[in-house]
Design a protein around this motif. Structure first.
Motif, PDB file in Angstrom:
ATOM      1  N   GLY A 145       0.815  -1.152  -0.098  1.00  0.00           N
ATOM      2  CA  GLY A 145       0.077  -0.155   0.161  1.00  0.00           C
ATOM      3  C   GLY A 145       0.812   1.196   0.036  1.00  0.00           C
ATOM      4  O   GLY A 145       0.843   2.085  -1.053  1.00  0.00           O
ATOM      5  N   PRO A 148       4.444  -0.935  -3.478  1.00  0.00           N
ATOM      6  CA  PRO A 148       3.737  -2.279  -3.837  1.00  0.00           C
ATOM      7  C   PRO A 148       4.317  -3.742  -3.119  1.00  0.00           C
ATOM      8  O   PRO A 148       3.619  -4.412  -3.150  1.00  0.00           O
ATOM      9  N   ASP A 186      -1.300   3.810  -2.676  1.00  0.00           N
ATOM     10  CA  ASP A 186      -2.503   2.888  -2.587  1.00  0.00           C
ATOM     11  C   ASP A 186      -2.825   2.842  -1.191  1.00  0.00           C
ATOM     12  O   ASP A 186      -2.779   1.958  -0.657  1.00  0.00           O
ATOM     13  N   THR A 187      -3.701   4.084  -1.071  1.00  0.00           N
ATOM     14  CA  THR A 187      -4.555   4.154   0.352  1.00  0.00           C
ATOM     15  C   THR A 187      -5.383   2.812   0.657  1.00  0.00           C
ATOM     16  O   THR A 187      -5.475   2.571   1.928  1.00  0.00           O
ATOM     17  N   ASP A 188      -6.055   2.224  -0.324  1.00  0.00           N
ATOM     18  CA  ASP A 188      -7.009   1.363   0.189  1.00  0.00           C
ATOM     19  C   ASP A 188      -6.213  -0.013   0.409  1.00  0.00           C
ATOM     20  O   ASP A 188      -6.690  -0.635   1.262  1.00  0.00           O
ATOM     21  N   ARG A 189      -5.151  -0.150  -0.358  1.00  0.00           N
ATOM     22  CA  ARG A 189      -4.638  -1.533  -0.128  1.00  0.00           C
ATOM     23  C   ARG A 189      -3.762  -1.219   1.195  1.00  0.00           C
ATOM     24  O   ARG A 189      -3.382  -2.215   2.117  1.00  0.00           O
TER      25      ARG A 189
END
Length: 230
Positions: A145, A148, A186-189
């Motif tokens: 997040g 990678p 990737d804040t959701d991940r």
């Protein structure tokens, strides 16, 4: 860290460095093993002398480092590896998805294009890898997040988490928080990773930004649930 953690073979190495236009304090971590020392994150370029000073205080030398584990490829974590390898013959390990950024096959995701010197990656990691240490087994956890292939390191016997940037504690009150959105592609991940950490048995945490925090799974669960509400 407390005396108990030091005695268990894990040592925080807080260093204050000039990074860009800011002065920041970062927390690489040292783990003792029967083979020698494992350094988790090497700091940015210019961090070597600070690490050397800490090692001398602990009765070690740079040459005692046999393994460098990078939680991810950001310059404040990996930029100092080239300088370190000029002084020691150490194995460099990071997650397989981070390796191309460290070796120079890809440009870092964050930054202005003026990258740090690339280095070879000798060992590509994945979740589930376990390293024996004097503090008990150290498990590699995939916590993507913020990057990678970001990883964190978990000591299940002691409930200690070395979070990298999956969690931070650099607010004025030193409280444990999730990764900073402005530095997290990737804040959701990243939030999913926080939720996965909450399911582990964690009693205390070392954050690269903020150092040692005497909080664990309960606080991490709060952060995850709050993130779901936002």
């Amino acid at each position: 860290m407390s005396a108990d953690e030091r005695d268990a073979g894990v040592h925080t190495l807080p260093i204050t460095v000039e990074y860009g236009s800011r002065t920041i304090t970062l927390t690489p971590t040292l783990v003792e093993t029967e083979r020698g020392l494992v350094l988790i994150d090497a700091g940015p370029q210019g961090a070597l002398e600070g690490i050397r000073t800490h090692l001398r205080t602990l009765g070690y030398a740079l040459e005692d480092i046999w393994l460098v584990v990078l939680t991810h490829h950001d310059a404040d974590h990996a930029g100092g590896v080239d300088d370190l390898l000029e002084a020691v013959d150490a194995v460099v390990a990071t997650h397989r998805e981070e390796a191309p950024y460290v070796t120079g096959e890809r440009d870092p995701i964050k930054g202005d294009g003026d990258r740090y010197p690339p280095v070879d990656v000798d060992l590509e990691l994945a979740g589930g890898v376990r390293v024996p240490t004097l503090a008990g087994p150290m498990d590699v956890l995939e916590t993507p997040g913020h990057a990678p292939g970001h990883i964190s390191l978990h000591f299940p016997e002691d409930g200690l988490l070395i979070a990298g940037d999956a969690l931070v504690a650099d607010d004025d009150d030193g409280s444990l928080s999730g990764p900073k959105p402005e530095f997290t592609p990737d804040t959701d991940r990243a939030l999913e990773s926080v939720g996965e950490l909450a399911d582990r048995e964690i009693d205390h945490v070392v954050c690269y930004h903020g150092g040692y925090v005497d909080r664990g799974s309960e606080r991490i669960r709060e952060l995850y649930e709050r993130g779901l509400e936002d």
